[in-house]
Enzyme design. Structure first.
Site, mmCIF file in Angstrom:
data_model
loop_
_atom_site.group_PDB
_atom_site.id
_atom_site.type_symbol
_atom_site.label_atom_id
_atom_site.label_comp_id
_atom_site.label_asym_id
_atom_site.label_seq_id
_atom_site.Cartn_x
_atom_site.Cartn_y
_atom_site.Cartn_z
ATOM 1 N N THR A 514 13.577 6.469 17.918
ATOM 2 C CA THR A 514 14.473 6.979 18.953
ATOM 3 C C THR A 514 15.470 7.929 18.295
ATOM 4 O O THR A 514 16.673 7.859 18.513
ATOM 5 C CB THR A 514 15.162 5.808 19.680
ATOM 6 N N HIS A 515 14.953 8.818 17.459
ATOM 7 C CA HIS A 515 15.775 9.693 16.634
ATOM 8 C C HIS A 515 15.653 11.147 17.076
ATOM 9 O O HIS A 515 15.369 12.038 16.273
ATOM 10 C CB HIS A 515 15.382 9.566 15.159
ATOM 11 N N ASN A 516 15.853 11.409 18.345
ATOM 12 C CA ASN A 516 15.844 12.778 18.848
ATOM 13 C C ASN A 516 17.163 13.448 18.498
ATOM 14 O O ASN A 516 18.215 12.814 18.506
ATOM 15 C CB ASN A 516 15.681 12.784 20.373
ATOM 16 N N ASN A 554 16.825 17.891 12.167
ATOM 17 C CA ASN A 554 16.718 16.442 11.981
ATOM 18 C C ASN A 554 16.349 16.148 10.538
ATOM 19 O O ASN A 554 15.374 16.687 10.010
ATOM 20 C CB ASN A 554 15.684 15.826 12.922
#
Length: 588
Positions: A514-516, A554
């Site tokens: 869940t690393h958007n 990211n």
């Protein structure tokens, strides 16, 4: 018609961890703060009691803590030549809902980004030349440095009691820690977690290859701890129910276990749950936010005036809220104009599964951040000359869970069902583990967020449209890193191993992280970013946008530590500069 309410000093949109942090900081400055959360109240004692929290069906498969796509979803496509369709079931990522947000179900892996991350474009060009950054890769420096954020990383560590072994304290390398990390002003508040057999084997194998293993920094506490607010957290019991679950032991750092016991008693703080913000309101100039309009569960609309608006939601919701409110110019990849929706990124997460005959790993003894890491191929910690990609990722030997439904590590060639599947499951459950990569993703001009022209939500607003696919940089990065993971796997001397790469195209249906990040990125100029270095909106100075939506790319780490450090950095700017002289902030 919306009912107009009395004005407040500050209104927060969303009440996860960033909202709780911001509310605590602003109320300490004497502001009257109102937080609006679309979900329900959640509390450790009543919602996550140990007598029922270990329920895979309820929390993992029936998604009790997550958004419900029937009510809130996005549309998705891999490329602009495809038609985006609604995501009907959660898959790749799991946005949370309710008080505490997504942090309630995080694993607890609490990293700091590398100093390289914050100056990625300038440092990459300085080392390798401009040809290392192709035109379609839209990387940029963040406008803030690691050194500036370091005190706020430390504040986060101390608030949560993060468990770990420092590798660099005030410029002095520390044995057993990460030798590549930026200099820390303080060691971790609590010692690292006790490693089980699997991570220990990984660390020994990595050391035999000349690598530098260290324990994962963990928000699952190794010992009892009282934070600076006087809130007490308990030691982890290694139950293995962290990611996708709340913690009933008060052992995993979250808003509920670090801030809310203090914040909820403040007279100048108000929380309204089940209140969904529809839009941010602007005055006639379009340069000043006057408050928000929200709707409650009965369908009644309210206009909430406020002097200061802080957007604290999940990254896609931050971006969409700006878009539906008409704030900022939506990014156009054809012309390069606009910054809103630009630089959406995800992560690349291949794994190598390892199977033993003679070693019992007992995966049911686990925790969300229980593992050993090597950072030798992360960031710019190694020479990228001739590799065709930049950045990298950390490689981890984790044993995060042995949950009986979800834990399914099976050798190559195992049938999908039937007697042989059952036999393989029983044979390998206690004797298998994974090596995983937290791979960075660089922004690409084709990957973006915008509003869908066709699909709308229950309130008539366009859905968020996500356009994303892995690019050449990610595919080459994965090929390189999987080779290094295989080297470690072989050094562990297993019976066999199985490579599980991602791609070549991004698949939104299978859970990854869940690393958007991205979409409302920070930067040095309004031409290249949505918010300035203090997360203040360039066009609307009394609007701040906090969260991973501000990340220009990211990294090869979990984003939580950097999200919270940036929130505290922004809160300090509001308190020390903006409240004294409202308006555009200047660099100090």
């Amino acid at each position: 018609m919306a009912r107009k309410l009395p004005s407040v000093d500050a209104v927060l949109i969303g009440f996860g961890w960033t909202g709780a942090l911001m509310a605590h900081q602003l109320t300490d400055s004497g502001l009257d703060v109102l937080a609006l959360e679309r979900g329900s109240w959640r509390d450790t004692a009543t919602d996550f009691a140990p007598t029922f929290i270990q329920d895979e069906l309820r929390y993992r498969y029936r998604e009790h803590l997550f958004e419900q796509p029937a009510r809130e979803t996005i549309t998705f496509r891999n490329s602009p030549d495809q038609t985006a369709l609604p995501m009907r079931r959660l898959g790749s990522f799991l946005p949370g809902t309710g008080v505490g947000g997504s942090i309630l179900h995080w694993n607890g892996q609490a990293f700091r980004f590398l100093p390289y991350d914050f100056q990625i474009k300038s440092q990459t060009i300085a080392r390798y030349g401009a040809q290392m950054v192709p035109d379609e890769m839209t990387i940029q420096d963040w406008g803030v440095t690691y050194e500036e954020l370091e005190p706020y990383y430390t504040q986060f560590d101390e608030l949560c009691g993060i468990s770990g072994q420092a590798g660099n304290v005030r410029g002095q390398k520390q044995a057993g820690g990460n030798p590549f990390e930026g200099s820390r002003s303080q060691p971790y508040p609590t010692p690292p977690m006790q490693q089980t057999y699997g991570p220990t084997l990984f660390g020994e194998a990595a050391s035999s290859l000349g690598l530098h293993p260290f324990p994962c920094p963990s928000g699952n506490l190794s010992v009892a701890y009282t934070n600076p607010l006087g809130v007490r957290l308990a030691p982890c019991t290694y139950c293995g129910f962290c990611e996708k679950f709340g913690c009933g032991n008060y052992s995993k750092a979250s808003a509920q276990t670090t801030i809310l016991p203090v914040l909820m008693h403040k007279q100048n703080f108000t929380l309204r749950t089940e209140s969904e913000v529809l839009r941010i309101n602007l005055d006639r100039s379009g340069k000043h936010a006057t408050g928000v309009t929200y709707v409650d569960t009965s369908g009644q609309e309210f206009e909430q005036p406020a002097d200061l608006v802080v957007l604290c939601a999940y990254i896609t919701h931050n971006v969409r809220m700006l878009m539906v409110s008409g704030i900022g110019e939506i990014y156009d990849p054809a012309t390069g104009k606009g910054a809103l929706g630009k630089n959406y990124c995800y992560q690349m997460n291949p794994s190598v599964d390892i199977f033993f005959d003679d070693k019992l790993l007992n995966p049911f003894i686990g925790a969300g951040a229980l593992g050993v890491i090597v950072d030798d191929w992360n960031g710019d910690n190694f020479d990228h000359t001739g590799l065709g990609f930049i950045h990298g990722g950390y490689i981890a030997g984790y044993v995060t869970t042995g949950r009986p439904i979800e834990t399914e590590l099976l050798p190559e060639g195992t049938p999908k069902w039937g007697a042989k599947w059952k036999q393989a499951f029983v044979k390998n459950y206690l004797t298998s583990m994974s090596i995983s990569l937290m791979g960075a993703v660089m922004p690409h001009k084709a990957n973006r967020l915008d509003l869908d022209p066709t699909y709308r939500d229950v309130h008539g607003r366009p859905l968020m449209r996500m356009t994303f696919d892995f690019q050449d940089n990610e595919r080459k990065l994965q090929d390189f890193e999987v080779g290094k993971m295989v080297d470690i796997a072989k050094a562990m001397k297993p019976r066999e191993f199985k490579k599980s790469p991602r791609g070549p195209h991004y698949d939104i249906t299978e859970y990854q992280t869940t690393h958007n990040t991205g979409g409302a990125i920070m930067g040095a100029t309004p031409q290249e970013s949505v918010v300035n270095r203090y997360l203040q909106h360039w066009d609307v100075p009394n609007l701040f946008v906090v969260g991973a939506s501000a990340f220009p790319h990211n990294s090869g780490y979990n984003p939580t530590g950097t999200v919270t450090a940036l929130t505290l950095w922004a809160a300090n700017a509001i308190r020390s500069q903006y409240l004294k002289q409202p308006g555009p902030l200047v660099q100090t």
